[in-house]
Design a protein around this motif. Structure first.
Motif, PDB file in Angstrom:
ATOM      1  N   UNK A   6       0.858  -1.194   0.000  1.00 27.41           N
ATOM      2  CA  UNK A   6       0.000   0.000   0.000  1.00 27.41           C
ATOM      3  C   UNK A   6       0.889   1.237   0.000  1.00 27.41           C
ATOM      4  N   UNK A   7       0.427   2.296  -0.670  1.00 29.93           N
ATOM      5  CA  UNK A   7       1.298   3.455  -0.871  1.00 29.93           C
ATOM      6  C   UNK A   7       0.547   4.772  -0.733  1.00 29.93           C
ATOM      7  N   UNK A   8       1.289   5.800  -0.299  1.00 25.13           N
ATOM      8  CA  UNK A   8       0.791   7.169  -0.212  1.00 25.13           C
ATOM      9  C   UNK A   8       1.755   8.069  -0.983  1.00 25.13           C
ATOM     10  N   UNK A   9       1.211   8.947  -1.829  1.00 25.17           N
ATOM     11  CA  UNK A   9       2.021   9.876  -2.621  1.00 25.17           C
ATOM     12  C   UNK A   9       1.985  11.249  -1.956  1.00 25.17           C
ATOM     13  N   UNK A  10       3.168  11.825  -1.682  1.00 22.30           N
ATOM     14  CA  UNK A  10       3.255  13.108  -0.980  1.00 22.30           C
ATOM     15  C   UNK A  10       4.061  14.082  -1.834  1.00 22.30           C
ATOM     16  N   UNK A  11       3.404  15.121  -2.321  1.00 22.67           N
ATOM     17  CA  UNK A  11       4.075  16.117  -3.170  1.00 22.67           C
ATOM     18  C   UNK A  11       3.238  17.386  -3.163  1.00 22.67           C
ATOM     19  N   UNK A  54       4.478   2.029   1.956  1.00 22.56           N
ATOM     20  CA  UNK A  54       5.447   2.862   1.244  1.00 22.56           C
ATOM     21  C   UNK A  54       4.914   4.286   1.145  1.00 22.56           C
ATOM     22  N   UNK A  55       5.820   5.262   1.216  1.00 19.26           N
ATOM     23  CA  UNK A  55       5.453   6.627   0.849  1.00 19.26           C
ATOM     24  C   UNK A  55       6.392   7.093  -0.268  1.00 19.26           C
ATOM     25  N   UNK A  56       5.798   7.656  -1.314  1.00 17.40           N
ATOM     26  CA  UNK A  56       6.552   8.301  -2.384  1.00 17.40           C
ATOM     27  C   UNK A  56       6.607   9.776  -2.002  1.00 17.40           C
ATOM     28  N   UNK A  57       7.786  10.239  -1.592  1.00 16.03           N
ATOM     29  CA  UNK A  57       7.906  11.493  -0.861  1.00 16.03           C
ATOM     30  C   UNK A  57       8.758  12.530  -1.584  1.00 16.03           C
ATOM     31  N   UNK A  58       8.150  13.700  -1.843  1.00 21.05           N
ATOM     32  CA  UNK A  58       8.912  14.842  -2.350  1.00 21.05           C
ATOM     33  C   UNK A  58       9.767  15.389  -1.213  1.00 21.05           C
TER      34      UNK A  58
END
Length: 252
Positions: A6-11, A54-58
């Motif tokens: 599972x993932x969260x996108x942060x930007x 997971x986090x996809x992090x800016x």
């Protein structure tokens, strides 16, 4: 059977969030997107509530950087950094613990991230990533933003900052001007002032210029300047009175 992460996108840039979402949909057998967040405060709340793997992090976001967000978390998910900056210590990320994606992010590059996740072992992950963050924080050189993401119709464009002549407020948007074309962004002049590299200078409440495109500067009345750019339009821009000292310091 492969694990579904599972993932969260942060930007803070909406086009970047949308673009990454679309790319990750190609790997729906490995990644389930729980949602997105546009800043560190919103992200912290969603990480606590949704508990993504997971986090996809800016990294560079106004108010709270990606690094500052991680420092606030008691439990750190797997982190894949996504950023327009390319001068961090990339060697610090060459482990099975994390990955580092430089914008513009390509489909084939994300595929490598997915492969890395399949061999990932979540042993003492929080400790390891904190060590990496300390290593990066010890670096003296500041990161440099190299591109900006914009959306036009249904397409995403990655504009190189080297091609941008000036930014200008346009109603609720910022117009990005280059020798080729102009684009609208939902960024603000204030946010850009914080993030842009040193060759950009704010000369007016609503104008930021690329100093590399300045052709000449002339004094104007009321402590202002007229700045002519070396672009195809030979654009003339008038500075604001409150930026008089900033411009004088630059030209001196």
């Amino acid at each position: 059977m492969n694990k579904l992460y599972t993932a969260l996108i942060i930007d803070d840039e909406a086009p970047a969030r949308e673009g990454l979402q679309n790319l990750l949909k190609e790997f729906s057998d490995a990644i389930q997107i729980l949602g997105t967040a546009k800043n560190g405060i919103e992200a912290q709340e969603k990480i606590i509530n949704l508990q993504p793997d997971i986090i996809f992090l800016d990294i560079e976001m106004p108010g709270c950087t990606g690094f500052e967000l991680l420092a606030k978390l008691k439990v750190i998910p797997i982190v894949v950094f996504c950023t327009a900056y390319d001068e961090y210590a990339l060697e610090a990320f060459e482990t099975n613990s994390i990955d580092y994606l430089v914008k513009p992010i390509r489909l084939e590059r994300i595929e490598k991230t997915i492969q890395k996740l399949k061999s990932f072992e979540n042993n003492n992950y929080s400790d390891e990533i904190l060590k990496v963050l300390k290593k990066i924080a010890s670096k003296k050189e500041a990161p440099k933003m190299t591109s900006i993401t914009v959306k036009k119709d249904s397409k995403l464009f990655f504009i190189k900052l080297d091609d941008v002549t000036f930014f200008e407020s346009d109603s609720n948007y910022v117009r990005i001007n280059s020798n080729l074309e102009s684009y609208l962004s939902d960024e603000t002049i204030s946010n850009l002032t914080e993030k842009l590299p040193d060759n950009f200078l704010r000369i007016h409440r609503g104008i930021i210029i690329n100093k590399n495109y300045v052709n000449d500067i002339q004094k104007y009345f009321n402590s202002r300047f007229i700045i002519t750019l070396n672009d195809k339009m030979k654009t003339n821009l008038t500075s604001g009175r409150s930026y008089n000292d900033v411009i004088k310091n630059w030209i001196s």
